[in-house]
Design a protein around this motif. Structure first.
Motif, PDB file in Angstrom:
ATOM      1  N   PRO A 165       0.544  -1.019  -0.537  1.00  0.00           N
ATOM      2  CA  PRO A 165       0.166  -0.252  -0.192  1.00  0.00           C
ATOM      3  C   PRO A 165       0.519   1.537   0.121  1.00  0.00           C
ATOM      4  CG  PRO A 165      -0.373  -0.625   1.903  1.00  0.00           C
ATOM      5  CD  PRO A 165       0.994  -1.132   0.968  1.00  0.00           C
ATOM      6  N   VAL A 166       0.877   2.378  -0.378  1.00  0.00           N
ATOM      7  CA  VAL A 166       1.151   3.109  -0.886  1.00  0.00           C
ATOM      8  C   VAL A 166       0.741   4.635  -0.174  1.00  0.00           C
ATOM      9  CG1 VAL A 166       1.972   5.110  -2.497  1.00  0.00           C
ATOM     10  CG2 VAL A 166       1.821   2.834  -2.847  1.00  0.00           C
ATOM     11  N   THR A 167       1.029   5.119   0.970  1.00  0.00           N
ATOM     12  CA  THR A 167       0.433   5.989   1.519  1.00  0.00           C
ATOM     13  C   THR A 167       0.078   8.016   0.507  1.00  0.00           C
ATOM     14  OG1 THR A 167       2.144   7.199   2.421  1.00  0.00           O
ATOM     15  CG2 THR A 167       0.899   5.802   3.552  1.00  0.00           C
ATOM     16  N   GLN A 168       0.059   8.171   0.347  1.00  0.00           N
ATOM     17  CA  GLN A 168       0.368   9.621  -0.862  1.00  0.00           C
ATOM     18  C   GLN A 168       1.883  10.511  -0.530  1.00  0.00           C
ATOM     19  OE1 GLN A 168      -1.833  11.131  -2.415  1.00  0.00           O
ATOM     20  NE2 GLN A 168      -0.361  12.914  -3.644  1.00  0.00           N
ATOM     21  N   PRO A 169       2.118  10.434  -1.673  1.00  0.00           N
ATOM     22  CA  PRO A 169       3.929  11.186  -1.098  1.00  0.00           C
ATOM     23  C   PRO A 169       3.525  12.821  -0.340  1.00  0.00           C
ATOM     24  CG  PRO A 169       3.673  10.286  -3.339  1.00  0.00           C
ATOM     25  CD  PRO A 169       2.421  10.203  -2.380  1.00  0.00           C
ATOM     26  N   ALA A 222       8.985  10.545   0.842  1.00  0.00           N
ATOM     27  CA  ALA A 222       8.063   9.876  -0.315  1.00  0.00           C
ATOM     28  C   ALA A 222       7.805   8.314  -0.738  1.00  0.00           C
ATOM     29  CB  ALA A 222       7.573  10.442  -1.451  1.00  0.00           C
ATOM     30  N   MET A 223       9.854   8.028  -0.291  1.00  0.00           N
ATOM     31  CA  MET A 223      10.409   7.316  -0.355  1.00  0.00           C
ATOM     32  C   MET A 223      12.236   7.335   0.152  1.00  0.00           C
ATOM     33  SD  MET A 223      10.571   6.333  -4.606  1.00  0.00           S
ATOM     34  CE  MET A 223      11.361   5.120  -4.612  1.00  0.00           C
ATOM     35  N   PRO A 226       7.771   3.201   0.153  1.00  0.00           N
ATOM     36  CA  PRO A 226       8.411   2.482  -0.603  1.00  0.00           C
ATOM     37  C   PRO A 226       9.722   2.770   0.286  1.00  0.00           C
ATOM     38  CG  PRO A 226       6.612   3.763  -1.454  1.00  0.00           C
ATOM     39  CD  PRO A 226       7.156   3.809  -0.454  1.00  0.00           C
ATOM     40  N   ILE A 227      10.298   1.429  -0.069  1.00  0.00           N
ATOM     41  CA  ILE A 227      11.823   1.179   0.254  1.00  0.00           C
ATOM     42  C   ILE A 227      12.275   0.896  -1.248  1.00  0.00           C
ATOM     43  CG2 ILE A 227      12.856   0.709   1.909  1.00  0.00           C
ATOM     44  CD1 ILE A 227      11.532   0.905   4.485  1.00  0.00           C
ATOM     45  N   ARG A 271       9.466   6.968 -11.101  1.00  0.00           N
ATOM     46  CA  ARG A 271       7.665   7.024 -12.239  1.00  0.00           C
ATOM     47  C   ARG A 271       7.231   5.984 -11.749  1.00  0.00           C
ATOM     48  NH1 ARG A 271      10.098   7.708 -18.351  1.00  0.00           N
ATOM     49  NH2 ARG A 271      10.616   9.905 -17.698  1.00  0.00           N
ATOM     50  N   LEU A 272       7.496   4.522 -10.979  1.00  0.00           N
ATOM     51  CA  LEU A 272       6.671   3.850 -10.748  1.00  0.00           C
ATOM     52  C   LEU A 272       5.896   3.894  -9.433  1.00  0.00           C
ATOM     53  CD1 LEU A 272       5.656   1.326 -11.643  1.00  0.00           C
ATOM     54  CD2 LEU A 272       7.287  -0.786 -10.120  1.00  0.00           C
ATOM     55  N   TRP A 273       6.699   4.508  -8.119  1.00  0.00           N
ATOM     56  CA  TRP A 273       6.131   4.642  -7.086  1.00  0.00           C
ATOM     57  C   TRP A 273       5.041   6.052  -6.547  1.00  0.00           C
ATOM     58  CZ3 TRP A 273       5.014   0.800  -4.276  1.00  0.00           C
ATOM     59  CH2 TRP A 273       5.436  -0.716  -4.684  1.00  0.00           C
TER      60      TRP A 273
END
Length: 465
Positions: free
Chosen positions: A326-330, A385-386, A415-416, A451-453
């Motif tokens: 799951p990705v949170t808003q950067p 964000a990453m 994302p790591i 770009r992916l994340w």
């Protein structure tokens, strides 16, 4: 007995043989001389009959003391050799990692300078930089081969099994050689069944084997084609995969030698075509580790076919993919701009500078940490964000830091991306990583993963190379 007493007659194999009227053999027995010294013997006893009646026993003794001593010496020599081999493999593994770290910087910074074509570089300068980069990549490939060989010899090669689409893997491999094939006017193609099941194998190692086999076939093929052909059974399960070429072929008396380390089919081959003779040796060893076999058929002047016959394994490991995390808003940067804040956790200065430069080209705002403690503090403060994470950190390792990030309620969905020279060796420990990149990383790899994340409005479109 050593004390001078005799064995009870019932315990003597010779007596039992005579009593039961059957022959007996003893391969290794300790007997004792009258002076108390021992004697290793092998003996055979056969009953003697006279008119159907047992009249005696014939016993043949052989002194095997010298043979047993020689066997023990061989065992000791083997143990010494194995220990020396393990020490050599450990040394090679350590040295390979130490050599790869500065090489990553050499290759990375050379590529950075090559891309600055608008600077003060002359055409000759750009040529020299290109040679630095290509020579560095060649040397890095040799170091990686030696490292793989040392891990296989030391029994430290670990596998991460998953369901692999061989069709996709074959096409992906051929795509890497498309430019080289066009230059040589060699056709690359696949021959794959319409209904093909996935294969349970190590995707990274299988691709490494395919790259070795296709690269080797293309190197020795000056015209014609290189084909990856897959054969399946009636259920669609892959049975074997072949890499077939129309190259120079291998003399019949040299086929066995091509799988020997640092050997090639002909003493003049390396001078004409290059190479060290490690690729096929590593490929066969990797296939054996994965439970497969690698075989070769070749006709000199006609071509060669390398065939992987698939076996079965039971080790399972599945890397987390972007869709499962799951990705949170950067988060935007602290200055209020839309640029995404990215945390780089790297203790090696040159690697830190290079990765920061590549991320800066994507439009990200980069902050840095050199230790696990500092990384946790900055991550909680800036909510990046990453996160780009090296594994070889002091005190808290990158693997442990990944677990800490994943268990943190605030940071667990960030994302790591793992960026490390030892990423391949630690894949089983990296569940939860958004991506795993081996050093040296390229500009395209960093751009693609960002770009992916990250949303498109936070990623700067890179200028053409």
């Amino acid at each position: 007995r050593p004390d001078g007493s005799e064995y009870p007659i019932a315990e003597c194999p010779i007596h039992r043989s005579a009593k039961d009227r059957i022959a007996c053999e003893v391969e290794d027995e300790v007997m004792w001389r009258k002076d108390g010294t021992s004697l290793r013997v092998a003996y055979a006893a056969s009953p003697v009959h006279d008119d159907g009646q047992l009249s005696g026993v014939v016993v043949n003794f052989r002194d095997i003391t010298a043979r047993r001593l020689a066997e023990l010496e061989l065992i000791m020599a083997r143990d010494v050799a194995e220990e020396a081999s393990r020490a050599k493999s450990e040394f090679l593994a350590r040295m390979s990692h130490e050599l790869r770290t500065p090489l990553n910087s050499i290759i990375g910074f050379a590529n950075v300078l090559i891309r600055k074509r608008g600077g003060s570089f002359t055409p000759d300068d750009l040529t020299y930089l290109g040679r630095i980069s290509s020579s560095g990549m060649h040397l890095l490939g040799l170091i990686n081969d030696i490292l793989d060989l040392s891990k296989i010899e030391a029994g430290r090669m670990t596998l991460e099994m998953s369901a692999v689409s061989l069709d996709a893997l074959a096409r992906e491999t051929l795509d890497q050689f498309e430019t080289q094939a066009k230059e040589r006017r060699v056709v690359l193609r696949t021959d794959v069944p319409a209904a093909l099941s996935s294969l349970d194998t190590d995707a990274v190692r299988m691709k490494q084997v395919l790259i070795n086999l296709v690269g080797n076939a293309l190197k020795f093929t000056e015209r014609g084609e290189v084909v990856i052909a897959i054969v399946s059974d009636a259920t669609g399960r892959p049975v074997r995969l072949s890499v077939r070429d129309t190259g120079i072929g291998i003399p019949a008396d040299r086929i066995a030698a091509i799988f020997t380390v640092f050997e090639q089919a002909d003493s003049t081959t390396s001078r004409r075509f290059g190479g060290t003779g490690l690729g096929l040796a590593i490929s066969r060893s990797l296939c054996e580790v994965m439970g497969h076999t690698l075989e070769v058929e070749s006709i000199e002047g006609v071509g060669t076919t390398m065939t992987i016959c698939f076996g079965h394994s039971a080790i399972a490991w599945v890397r987390r993919t972007p869709s499962s995390v799951p990705v949170t808003q950067p988060h935007s940067s602290l200055d209020g701009s839309d640029a995404a804040t990215v945390l780089v956790v790297e203790d090696e200065p040159d690697a830190r500078l290079l990765l920061g430069h590549l991320l800066d080209e994507t439009g990200c705002r980069v902050i840095y940490a050199t230790t696990g403690v500092e990384a946790l503090h900055l991550a909680r403060m800036h909510l990046p964000a990453m996160i780009f994470l090296d594994l070889g950190l002091p005190a808290i390792s990158g693997v442990d830091l990944l677990r800490l990030f994943r268990s943190d309620e605030i940071l667990k969905d960030t994302p790591i991306v793992i960026v490390s020279v030892s990423a391949n060796d630690s894949r089983s420990l990296l569940d939860g990583a958004a991506a795993v990149l081996d050093k040296p990383v390229t500009r395209d790899q960093i751009r693609d993963v960002v770009r992916l994340w990250l949303p498109s409005h936070m990623v700067r479109q890179a200028a053409p190379t």
